[in-house]
Design an enzyme around this catalytic site. Structure first.
Site, PDB file in Angstrom:
ATOM      1  CB  CYS A  82      -0.978  -0.061   1.163  1.00  0.00           C
ATOM      2  SG  CYS A  82      -2.405   0.978   0.907  1.00  0.00           S
ATOM      3  CG  HIS A 177      -2.858  -3.294   4.028  1.00  0.00           C
ATOM      4  ND1 HIS A 177      -1.796  -2.598   4.539  1.00  0.00           N
ATOM      5  CD2 HIS A 177      -3.675  -2.375   3.460  1.00  0.00           C
ATOM      6  CE1 HIS A 177      -1.951  -1.310   4.310  1.00  0.00           C
ATOM      7  NE2 HIS A 177      -3.084  -1.144   3.657  1.00  0.00           N
ATOM      8  CD  GLU A 179       0.262  -5.369   5.744  1.00  0.00           C
ATOM      9  OE1 GLU A 179       0.290  -6.057   4.703  1.00  0.00           O
ATOM     10  OE2 GLU A 179       0.086  -4.124   5.741  1.00  0.00           O
TER      11      GLU A 179
END
Ligand code: GLN
Length: 197
Positions: A82, A177, A179
């Site tokens: 991002c 994302h 993560e």
């Protein structure tokens, strides 16, 4: 125990803790990077999500921008999510005045490409080179890759064709994302690139 490579996570701002948690889950050694001496110790670097304009300002204020550019130029494996993708891009569209990037990734990226209406959303994506189910991807005030230069390759796109993940040698960037959704395959692919570098 054999010492594996050390992966830095740029920790000036943004969701660096989530990336460190994914690295730990994969058994990799992750360390936060806030200064040049820490950057010197790493064999790969993740640039997290957050706010690219702030990362730009802080990295210049802390004297990290030039060392980061040097390491990227020397072939350091880097993965940006991002804001991290924006910070790695050669060209930013809808940048704020004076906004700079580290560059290296041969793409033009548009910030906040989904506007206010669709500020944040989740969707499933097929990613080139990944086995298994589609990637469940979270987009948060996300950019899109509007131009993929000759040196870069798109590896995932939305249904409408807009590119949201790219690779270029040791560099990788995603608009979304992994993560925060428990998706480990990007970090695994990145760790493979770090090990091979
Ligand atoms: N809109 C942010 C930027 O321009 C990126 C948002 C994110 O990283 N989730 O940097």
């Amino acid at each position: 125990m054999v010492a594996g490579p050390t992966v830095g996570v740029l920790a000036l701002q943004g969701d660096f803790r989530e990336h460190l948690a994914v690295l730990a889950e994969l058994g990799a050694k992750g360390v936060p990077v806030r200064r040049e001496s820490e950057l010197d110790q790493v064999h790969g670097l993740i640039i997290p999500g957050g706010e690219s304009t702030v990362m730009d300002k802080l990295s210049r204020a802390f004297g990290l921008a030039e060392p980061l550019k040097r390491r990227i130029g020397d072939g350091l494996p880097v993965y940006g999510t991002c804001a991290g993708l924006i910070f790695l891009a050669d060209t930013v569209l809808d940048a704020i005045e004076g906004q700079q990037t580290l560059g290296g990734l041969d793409v033009a990226v548009r910030r906040n490409a989904f506007g206010n209406q669709l500020d944040s959303f989740e969707t499933d994506l097929d990613v080139d080179g990944f086995d298994g189910p589609p990637v469940h991807a979270a987009f948060i005030r996300a950019p899109v890759v509007e131009e993929v230069g000759e040196r870069a390759t798109a590896i995932a796109a939305l249904d409408d064709g807009r590119v949201v993940a790219v690779r270029q040698g040791n560099l990788m960037g995603t608009s979304f994302h992994p993560e925060i959704t428990g998706e480990l395959r990007f970090h695994r692919a990145f760790l493979d690139a770090v090990a091979a570098a």
